[in-house]
Design a protein around this motif. Structure first.
Motif, PDB file in Angstrom:
ATOM      1  N   ALA A  33       0.825  -1.213   0.000  1.00 50.52           N
ATOM      2  CA  ALA A  33       0.000   0.000   0.000  1.00 50.52           C
ATOM      3  C   ALA A  33       0.856   1.259   0.000  1.00 50.52           C
ATOM      4  N   GLN A  34       2.046   1.181   0.606  1.00 53.95           N
ATOM      5  CA  GLN A  34       2.894   2.370   0.705  1.00 53.95           C
ATOM      6  C   GLN A  34       3.822   2.552  -0.495  1.00 53.95           C
ATOM      7  N   PHE A  35       4.291   1.457  -1.092  1.00 50.17           N
ATOM      8  CA  PHE A  35       5.381   1.558  -2.054  1.00 50.17           C
ATOM      9  C   PHE A  35       5.096   0.980  -3.436  1.00 50.17           C
ATOM     10  N   ALA A  36       3.882   0.524  -3.684  1.00 48.91           N
ATOM     11  CA  ALA A  36       3.547   0.096  -5.037  1.00 48.91           C
ATOM     12  C   ALA A  36       3.632   1.298  -5.976  1.00 48.91           C
ATOM     13  N   ASP A  37       3.801   1.023  -7.252  1.00 49.20           N
ATOM     14  CA  ASP A  37       4.035   2.085  -8.234  1.00 49.20           C
ATOM     15  C   ASP A  37       2.709   2.754  -8.604  1.00 49.20           C
ATOM     16  N   HIS A  38       2.317   3.740  -7.802  1.00 48.07           N
ATOM     17  CA  HIS A  38       1.121   4.521  -8.095  1.00 48.07           C
ATOM     18  C   HIS A  38       1.382   5.954  -7.670  1.00 48.07           C
ATOM     19  N   ASP A  39       0.496   6.847  -8.027  1.00 46.46           N
ATOM     20  CA  ASP A  39       0.671   8.245  -7.659  1.00 46.46           C
ATOM     21  C   ASP A  39       0.734   8.363  -6.149  1.00 46.46           C
ATOM     22  N   GLU A  40       1.769   9.013  -5.659  1.00 46.92           N
ATOM     23  CA  GLU A  40       1.998   9.112  -4.230  1.00 46.92           C
ATOM     24  C   GLU A  40       1.209  10.274  -3.649  1.00 46.92           C
ATOM     25  N   PRO A  41       0.314  10.040  -2.686  1.00 41.30           N
ATOM     26  CA  PRO A  41      -0.399  11.149  -2.065  1.00 41.30           C
ATOM     27  C   PRO A  41       0.550  11.971  -1.205  1.00 41.30           C
ATOM     28  N   GLU A  42       0.204  13.225  -0.999  1.00 43.73           N
ATOM     29  CA  GLU A  42       1.084  14.069  -0.201  1.00 43.73           C
ATOM     30  C   GLU A  42       1.028  13.706   1.280  1.00 43.73           C
ATOM     31  N   LEU A  43      -0.070  13.099   1.724  1.00 43.93           N
ATOM     32  CA  LEU A  43      -0.172  12.650   3.101  1.00 43.93           C
ATOM     33  C   LEU A  43      -1.126  11.467   3.171  1.00 43.93           C
ATOM     34  N   ARG A  44      -0.695  10.431   3.863  1.00 42.11           N
ATOM     35  CA  ARG A  44      -1.523   9.239   4.031  1.00 42.11           C
ATOM     36  C   ARG A  44      -1.680   8.987   5.532  1.00 42.11           C
ATOM     37  N   ALA A  45      -2.910   8.754   5.961  1.00 41.81           N
ATOM     38  CA  ALA A  45      -3.183   8.538   7.379  1.00 41.81           C
ATOM     39  C   ALA A  45      -3.752   7.147   7.612  1.00 41.81           C
ATOM     40  N   THR A  46      -3.417   6.593   8.753  1.00 41.10           N
ATOM     41  CA  THR A  46      -4.061   5.384   9.250  1.00 41.10           C
ATOM     42  C   THR A  46      -4.764   5.745  10.543  1.00 41.10           C
ATOM     43  N   VAL A  47      -6.054   5.468  10.612  1.00 42.13           N
ATOM     44  CA  VAL A  47      -6.818   5.644  11.841  1.00 42.13           C
ATOM     45  C   VAL A  47      -7.064   4.256  12.416  1.00 42.13           C
ATOM     46  N   MET A  48      -6.626   4.048  13.647  1.00 38.87           N
ATOM     47  CA  MET A  48      -6.685   2.720  14.258  1.00 38.87           C
ATOM     48  C   MET A  48      -7.434   2.785  15.588  1.00 38.87           C
ATOM     49  N   SER A  49      -8.562   2.097  15.677  1.00 36.43           N
ATOM     50  CA  SER A  49      -9.210   1.954  16.974  1.00 36.43           C
ATOM     51  C   SER A  49      -8.498   0.846  17.748  1.00 36.43           C
ATOM     52  N   PHE A  50      -8.478   0.979  19.082  1.00 40.05           N
ATOM     53  CA  PHE A  50      -7.791  -0.031  19.889  1.00 40.05           C
ATOM     54  C   PHE A  50      -8.373  -0.022  21.298  1.00 40.05           C
ATOM     55  N   GLY A  51      -8.059  -1.061  22.055  1.00 39.79           N
ATOM     56  CA  GLY A  51      -8.443  -1.150  23.453  1.00 39.79           C
ATOM     57  C   GLY A  51      -7.251  -0.937  24.353  1.00 39.79           C
ATOM     58  N   PHE A  52      -7.378  -0.013  25.301  1.00 42.84           N
ATOM     59  CA  PHE A  52      -6.259   0.250  26.204  1.00 42.84           C
ATOM     60  C   PHE A  52      -5.858  -0.997  26.980  1.00 42.84           C
ATOM     61  N   LYS A  53      -6.808  -1.888  27.252  1.00 43.39           N
ATOM     62  CA  LYS A  53      -6.458  -3.078  28.026  1.00 43.39           C
ATOM     63  C   LYS A  53      -5.559  -4.033  27.248  1.00 43.39           C
ATOM     64  N   TYR A  54      -5.453  -3.841  25.945  1.00 42.17           N
ATOM     65  CA  TYR A  54      -4.558  -4.653  25.112  1.00 42.17           C
ATOM     66  C   TYR A  54      -3.245  -3.935  24.802  1.00 42.17           C
ATOM     67  N   GLY A  55      -3.079  -2.725  25.316  1.00 44.21           N
ATOM     68  CA  GLY A  55      -1.831  -1.998  25.119  1.00 44.21           C
ATOM     69  C   GLY A  55      -1.912  -0.948  24.034  1.00 44.21           C
ATOM     70  N   LEU A  56      -1.108   0.096  24.194  1.00 41.83           N
ATOM     71  CA  LEU A  56      -1.050   1.172  23.205  1.00 41.83           C
ATOM     72  C   LEU A  56      -0.389   0.686  21.923  1.00 41.83           C
ATOM     73  N   PRO A  57      -0.862   1.098  20.746  1.00 39.59           N
ATOM     74  CA  PRO A  57      -0.151   0.804  19.498  1.00 39.59           C
ATOM     75  C   PRO A  57       1.201   1.525  19.493  1.00 39.59           C
ATOM     76  N   VAL A  58       2.271   0.784  19.287  1.00 39.46           N
ATOM     77  CA  VAL A  58       3.594   1.404  19.392  1.00 39.46           C
ATOM     78  C   VAL A  58       3.909   2.299  18.204  1.00 39.46           C
ATOM     79  N   ASP A  59       3.140   2.184  17.104  1.00 45.64           N
ATOM     80  CA  ASP A  59       3.430   2.985  15.929  1.00 45.64           C
ATOM     81  C   ASP A  59       2.526   4.210  15.817  1.00 45.64           C
TER      82      ASP A  59
END
Length: 292
Positions: A160-186
């Motif tokens: 998704a990040q490096f395939a040969d396609h037009d590169e957007p100026e900004l790409r975001a990932t929105v990730m829901s998570f549960g605090f009881k399973y730990g913070l996403p390190v990324d």
């Protein structure tokens, strides 16, 4: 800008924790048509870029996989990257991370020592490597947490990040998570939705998730929910504009509640829509939904 910089290939540095997936990342870039060099001495990276610039377009994208074998090796890497940035070379750093527990399991499963553990334990080598890589992780353009990813999922993220396609100026990932399973390190930004009443305690909503309309309606009927959504969406506009000015291409927004099933899911769905409406290419991931 020099002629070499103008004709320089696109450069991606792949680094991160040993056992976090560097070899998989290298193979993925190769499959995408990148010229990949594994463990090139950092002092030779500018020379590789110069050779690519003189290749008349035959080497347009170079991936270099580096690990950290010692402080001197790491200092040489930072010096080379600083030189390339001053020359105007298009450069990105991808950092592969993983939890200590996942790394220990991987090394034990293949019965190999960590490259920095010497006569100590695997966890000693991991701790030393984290210390050496701390500054590089902080400067990385993209951090990928592979703790809960299999090989195919990691390849999909890199595709998704490096395939040969037009590169957007900004790409975001929105990730829901549960605090009881730990913070996403990324995560670059973390949102806490635990100030809202939990639908878990509503019997008819407990088995449902934040993707269901009745759960979302319940969440956004609570005092402060819409005000928070609107206020944070405005804040994200400021942040994303700043990222664009600074040339940062990737952003991970982690939206958390207790279990990652109701409130964080509903809020992340709405925030994703706001980002897309503002022209940010956005991927939505529900990390812990269905985990309970």
């Amino acid at each position: 800008m020099s002629d070499v910089a103008e004709n320089a290939p696109e450069l991606v540095i792949i680094s991160g924790m040993s056992g976090a997936g560097r070899s998989t990342a290298a193979k993925c870039l190769e499959d995408l048509g990148w010229f990949v060099v594994d463990n090139l001495p950092p002092a030779l990276i500018p020379t590789m870029v110069d050779l690519g610039a003189r290749s008349q377009g035959n080497v347009a994208r170079i991936g270099v996989v580096v690990d950290v074998r010692g402080r001197q090796f790491f200092d040489e890497l930072l010096t080379s990257l600083d030189e390339l940035e001053k020359r105007g070379v298009r450069l990105r750093v991808v950092f592969l991370d993983s939890s200590d527990e996942a790394l220990v399991r991987r090394f034990e499963s293949v019965r190999r020592p960590h490259p920095l553990q010497a006569d100590g334990r695997i966890v000693d080598g991991i701790a030393q490597e984290r210390d050496l890589l701390r500054d590089l992780r902080g400067e990385a353009d993209l951090v990928i947490d592979t703790s809960n990813l299999n090989v195919h999922q990691l390849r999909a993220k890199l595709d998704a990040q490096f395939a040969d396609h037009d590169e957007p100026e900004l790409r975001a990932t929105v990730m829901s998570f549960g605090f009881k399973y730990g913070l996403p390190v990324d995560a670059d930004l973390v949102v806490d939705c635990r100030f809202l009443p939990n639908p878990h305690w509503v019997p008819e909503l407990r088995a449902r998730t934040g993707t269901d309309a009745d759960v979302a309606d319940y969440v956004f009927q609570q005092p402060g929910a819409n005000e928070f959504l609107n206020g944070y969406a405005e804040l994200l506009r400021v942040v994303t504009e700043g990222y664009r000015r600074e040339g940062k291409r990737y952003m991970t927004l982690a939206v958390g509640c207790t279990g990652g099933k109701h409130r964080s899911v509903a809020m992340s769905e709405r925030l994703t829509k706001r980002l897309i409406a503002d022209g940010v290419e956005t991927v939505l991931v529900h990390r812990d939904m269905g985990r309970e």
